[in-house]
Design an enzyme around this catalytic site. Sequence first.
Site, mmCIF file in Angstrom:
data_model
loop_
_atom_site.group_PDB
_atom_site.id
_atom_site.type_symbol
_atom_site.label_atom_id
_atom_site.label_comp_id
_atom_site.label_asym_id
_atom_site.label_seq_id
_atom_site.Cartn_x
_atom_site.Cartn_y
_atom_site.Cartn_z
ATOM 1 N N ASP A 1 22.941 14.584 -9.604
ATOM 2 C CA ASP A 1 23.646 13.327 -9.416
ATOM 3 C C ASP A 1 22.570 12.255 -9.245
ATOM 4 O O ASP A 1 21.416 12.571 -8.945
ATOM 5 C CB ASP A 1 24.524 13.440 -8.164
ATOM 6 C CG ASP A 1 25.095 12.107 -7.741
ATOM 7 O OD1 ASP A 1 25.691 11.423 -8.595
ATOM 8 O OD2 ASP A 1 24.932 11.740 -6.563
ATOM 9 N N ASP B 1 23.206 8.409 -7.883
ATOM 10 C CA ASP B 1 23.381 7.538 -6.724
ATOM 11 C C ASP B 1 23.381 8.332 -5.417
ATOM 12 O O ASP B 1 24.096 9.322 -5.275
ATOM 13 C CB ASP B 1 24.702 6.772 -6.824
ATOM 14 C CG ASP B 1 24.716 5.785 -7.988
ATOM 15 O OD1 ASP B 1 23.628 5.452 -8.486
ATOM 16 O OD2 ASP B 1 25.810 5.364 -8.389
#
Length: 226
Positions: A20, A22
């Site tokens: 991922d 963010d």
Amino acid sequence: MAALAQTKELFRNANAVCFDVDSTVIKEEGIDELAKFCGVGDAVAEMTRQAMGGSVSFRAALSERLSIIRCSREQVKKLITDHPPQLTPGIKELVDRLHQRGVKVFLISGGFHCIVEHVAAQLGIPSHHAYANRLKFYFNGEYAGFDESQPTAESGGKGKVVAHLKSNYGLQRVVMVGDGTTDMEACPPADAFIGFGGNVVRHQVKERCTWYVTSFTELVKELEKT
């Protein structure tokens, strides 16, 4: 304990690791930074918390937040120039180690491709290994929406990307690393999930995953065991 040992073994022997972006690869939430830059930070931050907690559908939260921000193409460019995304400590070393071992590294983000591709370049990850949402703009540069056909624009989208990667690249052992519920939900089809709490702790992720780390150094050290 057996589940933890198995997760660590899968990580050490992975064909690919998907991250991922963010609050995982970078310290901040890209959409929140964009909102602050456009002067609507507080309203959008609350929606982000709801989306990451799984209380509203990801597509609905994304659409609502973007309808508030309504960023122009010029604002996005200026954000990246004036406030480039800040890499989380240790991620560059980890990605370098994985690449040295011949492991494919992918970025799978519910954020925006224009920001994610900038992050990928900093980490030496090919741009075609970055999956994220794409903003749309009119010819005059004003906000026109987002590409709703992207799998990352919906709940469960990260799992669809992982399934696509396994099929297209013939990958047998894929590990997903992330801080949120949308990352955890990508396993399966990912073979293992590692929760990351180095920037923000999501309690539902910490409580439900078999391996939770707060520093990428822990993952680097795990690789050193083989």
